[in-house]
Design a protein around this motif. Structure first.
Motif, short mmCIF file in Angstrom:
data_model
loop_
_atom_site.label_atom_id
_atom_site.label_comp_id
_atom_site.label_asym_id
_atom_site.label_seq_id
_atom_site.Cartn_x
_atom_site.Cartn_y
_atom_site.Cartn_z
N ASN A 46 0.85 -1.19 0.00
CA ASN A 46 0.00 0.00 0.00
C ASN A 46 0.89 1.24 0.00
OD1 ASN A 46 -1.95 1.93 0.38
ND2 ASN A 46 -2.89 0.95 2.13
N HIS A 47 0.76 2.08 -1.03
CA HIS A 47 1.57 3.31 -1.13
C HIS A 47 0.79 4.54 -0.68
CE1 HIS A 47 4.71 1.20 -3.32
NE2 HIS A 47 3.78 0.68 -4.09
N THR A 48 -0.47 4.38 -0.25
CA THR A 48 -1.30 5.53 0.12
C THR A 48 -1.29 5.74 1.63
OG1 THR A 48 -3.30 4.21 0.34
CG2 THR A 48 -2.84 5.11 -1.83
N ASN A 49 -1.53 6.97 2.05
CA ASN A 49 -1.68 7.27 3.47
C ASN A 49 -3.11 6.98 3.89
OD1 ASN A 49 0.92 8.25 3.31
ND2 ASN A 49 0.25 10.32 2.91
N ASN A 50 -4.05 7.45 3.10
CA ASN A 50 -5.48 7.20 3.30
C ASN A 50 -5.90 6.31 2.14
OD1 ASN A 50 -8.21 7.24 3.58
ND2 ASN A 50 -8.44 9.46 3.54
N ASN A 51 -6.56 5.20 2.40
CA ASN A 51 -6.85 4.21 1.36
C ASN A 51 -7.63 4.73 0.16
OD1 ASN A 51 -5.48 2.07 2.41
ND2 ASN A 51 -7.24 1.11 3.35
N CYS A 52 -8.32 5.83 0.26
CA CYS A 52 -9.18 6.28 -0.83
C CYS A 52 -8.73 7.57 -1.50
CB CYS A 52 -10.61 6.43 -0.33
SG CYS A 52 -11.31 4.87 0.21
N HIS A 53 -7.56 8.11 -1.13
CA HIS A 53 -7.06 9.34 -1.74
C HIS A 53 -5.64 9.12 -2.25
CE1 HIS A 53 -10.38 11.00 0.58
NE2 HIS A 53 -10.37 12.01 -0.27
N CYS A 54 -5.35 9.72 -3.40
CA CYS A 54 -4.01 9.63 -4.00
C CYS A 54 -3.01 10.39 -3.12
CB CYS A 54 -4.05 10.25 -5.39
SG CYS A 54 -2.45 10.32 -6.20
N PRO A 55 -1.81 9.81 -2.89
CA PRO A 55 -0.83 10.49 -2.03
C PRO A 55 -0.24 11.77 -2.63
CG PRO A 55 0.11 8.48 -2.93
CD PRO A 55 -1.34 8.51 -3.32
N SER A 56 -0.21 11.89 -3.97
CA SER A 56 0.43 13.07 -4.54
C SER A 56 -0.58 14.16 -4.95
CB SER A 56 1.30 12.69 -5.74
OG SER A 56 0.50 12.23 -6.79
N CYS A 57 -1.68 13.79 -5.59
CA CYS A 57 -2.62 14.83 -6.04
C CYS A 57 -3.86 14.94 -5.16
CB CYS A 57 -3.04 14.59 -7.50
SG CYS A 57 -4.06 13.12 -7.76
N GLU A 58 -3.98 14.09 -4.12
CA GLU A 58 -5.07 14.12 -3.15
C GLU A 58 -6.46 13.91 -3.77
OE1 GLU A 58 -4.81 14.09 0.17
OE2 GLU A 58 -2.64 14.10 -0.07
N GLN A 59 -6.52 13.35 -4.97
CA GLN A 59 -7.80 13.08 -5.62
C GLN A 59 -8.42 11.81 -5.04
OE1 GLN A 59 -7.37 12.45 -9.79
NE2 GLN A 59 -9.54 12.44 -10.18
N GLU A 60 -9.73 11.83 -4.81
CA GLU A 60 -10.41 10.64 -4.29
C GLU A 60 -10.63 9.67 -5.45
OE1 GLU A 60 -14.26 9.36 -1.61
OE2 GLU A 60 -14.35 11.21 -2.79
N PHE A 61 -10.12 8.43 -5.31
CA PHE A 61 -10.25 7.45 -6.39
C PHE A 61 -11.19 6.30 -6.04
CE2 PHE A 61 -6.46 6.27 -3.98
CZ PHE A 61 -6.73 4.95 -3.66
N GLY A 62 -11.67 6.23 -4.79
CA GLY A 62 -12.56 5.14 -4.41
C GLY A 62 -13.25 5.39 -3.09
N ARG A 63 -14.15 4.46 -2.74
CA ARG A 63 -14.89 4.55 -1.47
C ARG A 63 -14.76 3.25 -0.71
NH1 ARG A 63 -18.04 6.61 -5.46
NH2 ARG A 63 -18.43 8.83 -5.32
#
Length: 83
Positions: A46-63
């Motif tokens: 897992n490369h994310t800090n929050n499972n549903c947001h991109c670590p670099s652009c902070e875009q929500e990619f899932g729920r």
């Protein structure tokens, strides 16, 4: 309903953000269809800090959701790519 197999498939795919191409997950994917959901227990790295947001652009990619009694991430269409 039956739970997904914990061991799961052996084929791993890399999941990337569609907007900025940042690495999100290394995932054990079964089948050859589109990537619609991702079971938490099948994530290898897992490369994310929050499972549903991109670590670099902070875009929500899932729920976050429960699928067949197991925690999973349902992806928003067009927000992720995989190789």
């Amino acid at each position: 309903m039956a739970k997904p197999n914990k061991k799961g498939p052996v084929r791993t795919v890399d999941i990337y953000c569609a907007g900025c191409s940042a690495a999100l997950f290394k995932y054990r994917k079964g089948g050859k269809g589109a990537l619609v959901k991702c079971f938490i227990e099948r994530i290898v790295k897992n490369h994310t800090n929050n499972n549903c947001h991109c670590p670099s652009c902070e875009q929500e990619f899932g729920r976050s959701t429960l699928i067949r009694g197991a925690p999973a991430i349902k992806f928003v269409g067009g927000k992720v790519r995989f190789k």
